[in-house]
Design a protein around this motif. Structure first.
Motif, PDB file in Angstrom:
ATOM      1  N   VAL A 182      35.805  43.285  31.291  1.00 20.00           N
ATOM      2  CA  VAL A 182      35.407  44.320  32.206  1.00 20.00           C
ATOM      3  C   VAL A 182      34.277  43.696  33.025  1.00 20.00           C
ATOM      4  O   VAL A 182      34.295  44.054  34.269  1.00 20.00           O
ATOM      5  CB  VAL A 182      35.423  45.420  31.430  1.00 20.00           C
ATOM      6  N   GLY A 183      33.257  43.180  32.462  1.00 23.63           N
ATOM      7  CA  GLY A 183      32.227  42.751  33.179  1.00 23.63           C
ATOM      8  C   GLY A 183      32.371  41.506  34.100  1.00 23.63           C
ATOM      9  O   GLY A 183      31.887  41.499  35.188  1.00 23.63           O
ATOM     10  N   ASP A 184      33.648  40.716  33.853  1.00 23.97           N
ATOM     11  CA  ASP A 184      33.927  40.069  34.917  1.00 23.97           C
ATOM     12  C   ASP A 184      34.631  40.618  36.184  1.00 23.97           C
ATOM     13  O   ASP A 184      34.350  40.244  37.320  1.00 23.97           O
ATOM     14  CB  ASP A 184      34.911  38.993  34.211  1.00 23.97           C
ATOM     15  N   LEU A 185      35.382  41.553  35.916  1.00 27.98           N
ATOM     16  CA  LEU A 185      35.953  42.475  37.071  1.00 27.98           C
ATOM     17  C   LEU A 185      34.920  42.986  37.815  1.00 27.98           C
ATOM     18  O   LEU A 185      35.025  42.990  38.817  1.00 27.98           O
ATOM     19  CB  LEU A 185      36.698  43.339  36.142  1.00 27.98           C
ATOM     20  N   LEU A 186      33.972  43.635  37.366  1.00 28.18           N
ATOM     21  CA  LEU A 186      32.457  44.246  37.838  1.00 28.18           C
ATOM     22  C   LEU A 186      31.981  43.086  38.872  1.00 28.18           C
ATOM     23  O   LEU A 186      31.887  43.497  39.910  1.00 28.18           O
ATOM     24  CB  LEU A 186      31.678  44.785  36.915  1.00 28.18           C
ATOM     25  N   GLU A 187      31.957  41.959  38.355  1.00 23.68           N
ATOM     26  CA  GLU A 187      31.484  40.767  39.148  1.00 23.68           C
ATOM     27  C   GLU A 187      32.417  40.653  40.628  1.00 23.68           C
ATOM     28  O   GLU A 187      31.926  40.340  41.569  1.00 23.68           O
ATOM     29  CB  GLU A 187      31.418  39.437  38.638  1.00 23.68           C
ATOM     30  N   VAL A 188      33.600  40.559  40.324  1.00 17.59           N
ATOM     31  CA  VAL A 188      34.519  40.571  41.372  1.00 17.59           C
ATOM     32  C   VAL A 188      34.612  41.552  42.384  1.00 17.59           C
ATOM     33  O   VAL A 188      34.443  41.343  43.413  1.00 17.59           O
ATOM     34  CB  VAL A 188      35.905  40.457  40.847  1.00 17.59           C
ATOM     35  N   ILE A 189      34.393  42.936  41.779  1.00 18.51           N
ATOM     36  CA  ILE A 189      34.265  44.106  42.728  1.00 18.51           C
ATOM     37  C   ILE A 189      32.895  43.798  43.372  1.00 18.51           C
ATOM     38  O   ILE A 189      32.901  44.048  44.508  1.00 18.51           O
ATOM     39  CB  ILE A 189      34.055  45.183  41.786  1.00 18.51           C
TER      40      ILE A 189
END
Length: 82
Positions: A30-37
């Protein structure tokens, strides 16, 4: 891999209410997804996301929760109170 992201509450006002298909690397959390966002919406989005609750496939998640192709991620503004 692709995941479906839905934003609710204040998050939907900021990011939009329509579900978004987002690309994340294999083995992403999820943390990686937040970086993408944050990269897509700008640095301000990063601080905004600090106060969110996450649900992956109908189970509460945190930033270390691993994602799989096709997962559904809900981003919900966290309300506090007493």
């Amino acid at each position: 891999m692709r995941v479906k992201v839905k934003f609710f509450g204040t998050a939907s006002a900021y990011f939009g209410s329509e579900p978004k298909q987002m690309e994340v690397p294999e083995g992403a959390a999820v943390g990686d997804l937040l970086e993408v966002i944050a990269k897509q919406w700008g640095k301000e989005a990063e601080s905004f996301l600090q106060n969110m609750t996450f649900v992956v496939n109908q189970s509460r998640a945190d930033r270390t929760t691993l994602l799989s192709n096709g997962d559904e991620v809900l981003v919900i503004f966290t309300l506090g109170g007493g």
